[in-house]
Design an enzyme around this catalytic site. Structure first.
Site, mmCIF file in Angstrom:
data_model
loop_
_atom_site.group_PDB
_atom_site.id
_atom_site.type_symbol
_atom_site.label_atom_id
_atom_site.label_comp_id
_atom_site.label_asym_id
_atom_site.label_seq_id
_atom_site.Cartn_x
_atom_site.Cartn_y
_atom_site.Cartn_z
ATOM 1 N N CYS A 42 0.843 -1.201 0.000
ATOM 2 C CA CYS A 42 0.000 0.000 0.000
ATOM 3 C C CYS A 42 0.881 1.255 0.000
ATOM 4 O O CYS A 42 1.564 1.504 -0.980
ATOM 5 C CB CYS A 42 -0.983 -0.048 1.162
ATOM 6 S SG CYS A 42 -2.394 1.054 0.932
ATOM 7 N N HIS A 101 -3.537 -5.652 0.970
ATOM 8 C CA HIS A 101 -2.895 -5.866 2.271
ATOM 9 C C HIS A 101 -2.860 -7.349 2.668
ATOM 10 O O HIS A 101 -3.759 -7.812 3.375
ATOM 11 C CB HIS A 101 -3.678 -5.110 3.348
ATOM 12 C CG HIS A 101 -3.461 -3.640 3.337
ATOM 13 N ND1 HIS A 101 -2.444 -3.037 4.033
ATOM 14 C CD2 HIS A 101 -4.141 -2.648 2.716
ATOM 15 C CE1 HIS A 101 -2.501 -1.717 3.847
ATOM 16 N NE2 HIS A 101 -3.517 -1.461 3.052
ATOM 17 N N GLU A 160 -1.102 -8.695 4.906
ATOM 18 C CA GLU A 160 -0.956 -8.846 6.362
ATOM 19 C C GLU A 160 -2.291 -8.790 7.083
ATOM 20 O O GLU A 160 -2.374 -9.112 8.266
ATOM 21 C CB GLU A 160 0.016 -7.786 6.901
ATOM 22 C CG GLU A 160 -0.566 -6.400 7.150
ATOM 23 C CD GLU A 160 -0.748 -5.554 5.894
ATOM 24 O OE1 GLU A 160 -0.639 -6.107 4.780
ATOM 25 O OE2 GLU A 160 -1.023 -4.335 6.026
#
Lengths: 221, 83
Positions: free
Chosen positions: A87, A195, A197
């Protein structure tokens, strides 16, 4: 596997990224401060997190890309060390010239925050090796400036050299050729807007991002 | 002395903000507005006798992103270059 996560003023996904890296590698990542001109020796992976570094002033990632730590990150990458930008981290990598192209305002002007379907375009990289090429995975996005643009020659080269890592299954933000993530020529630097994560454990309701980190672990273990 | 750096999106780069502004102008009743492009103006206060080349380097290295933007430098104490 030793990892480091760069923290810029305005980063806000650094802790999520550290938690994901520790979950998969079993080793707590080192936090790297933007103003430090050096990073510890022996890091396998340097990760740049999401957020709004320096308030997105001037252009997203523009100020962070000129931070002292980024010279050390560039040196690490030039030596073949792994670099992952997620990002805002992707925006920083393009601004720093470690990846080609630029990320501009989403075509629809809205901040987009939702799950999207991604095609894994290549499994031939340390980051994508645990996925099957052509597989569709679901990963959340949360961005305002995720519209990937580059000139036609650069886009053609990215496609021909297999440097497109992830592609949106449908148009999400106006990105050229629906590009969601790209690799550098050496395939040791990955930038992506979604994302991974945020989808690594059962409580997230989706673990499609976990294999990205597991693939890295296999390379580096 | 002062310098003014005008940063513009390169031709062909999509400008979603410009498009939104054009639609808003239309809804205000302004007819005949073609393409709208949004840029930015950065004003710098500089040490005396700072050469234009230094400001151009600032623009190349930080103020503009050459992938998507072009720039123009105007030095306040010198006649502006013809565009």
């Amino acid at each position: 596997m030793k990892t480091g996560v760069v923290v810029f003023p305005g980063s806000n996904c650094d802790r999520d990224l550290m938690v994901a890296l520790e979950l998969v590698t079993g080793v707590r990542p080192v936090a790297l401060w933007h103003a430090d001109p050096e990073i510890p020796a022996g890091l396998d992976l340097v990760a740049l997190p999401g957020g709004f570094s320096h308030g997105d002033y001037l252009r997203s990632g523009a100020i962070a890309a000129r931070a002292p730590v980024m010279r050390a990150v560039a040196t690490h990458a030039a030596r073949g060390g792994l670099v992952l930008g997620i990002c805002n981290g992707f925006q920083v990598l393009t601004e720093a010239g470690l990846l080609p192209g630029a990320l501009i305002r989403n075509a629809g002007l809205d901040f987009l925050c939702r799950d999207v379907a991604l095609e894994v375009v290549t499994a031939d990289s340390p980051f994508t090796r645990a996925y099957a090429a052509g597989a569709t995975i679901t990963v959340p996005i949360a961005h305002h400036d995720g519209n990937y643009q580059a000139d036609a020659a650069t886009l053609d080269r990215l496609e021909q050299e297999g440097q497109v890592a992830f592609r949106y299954a449908e148009d999400v933000n106006g990105s050229a050729r629906r590009i969601a993530g790209i690799l550098n020529e050496g395939r040791n630097v990955l930038g992506m807007m979604p994302h991974p994560e945020r989808c690594v454990e059962e409580a997230h309701g989706n673990q499609d991002g976990r294999r990205l980190f597991e693939g890295l672990l296999k390379v580096l273990a | 002395m002062k310098a003014r750096v005008t940063v513009s999106l390169k031709p062909g780069v999509l400008d979603p903000q410009g498009r939104a502004i054009r639609h808003a102008l239309e809804s205000l009743g302004f007819a005949g507005v073609g393409e709208v492009r949004v840029g930015k103006v950065i004003e710098l206060e500089l040490a005396p006798d700072t050469p234009r080349e230094t400001v151009e380097e600032m623009a190349r290295r930080l103020l503009a992103n050459p992938v998507i933007e072009s720039f123009r430098v105007d030095m306040a104490d010198a006649p502006a270059e013809a565009p």
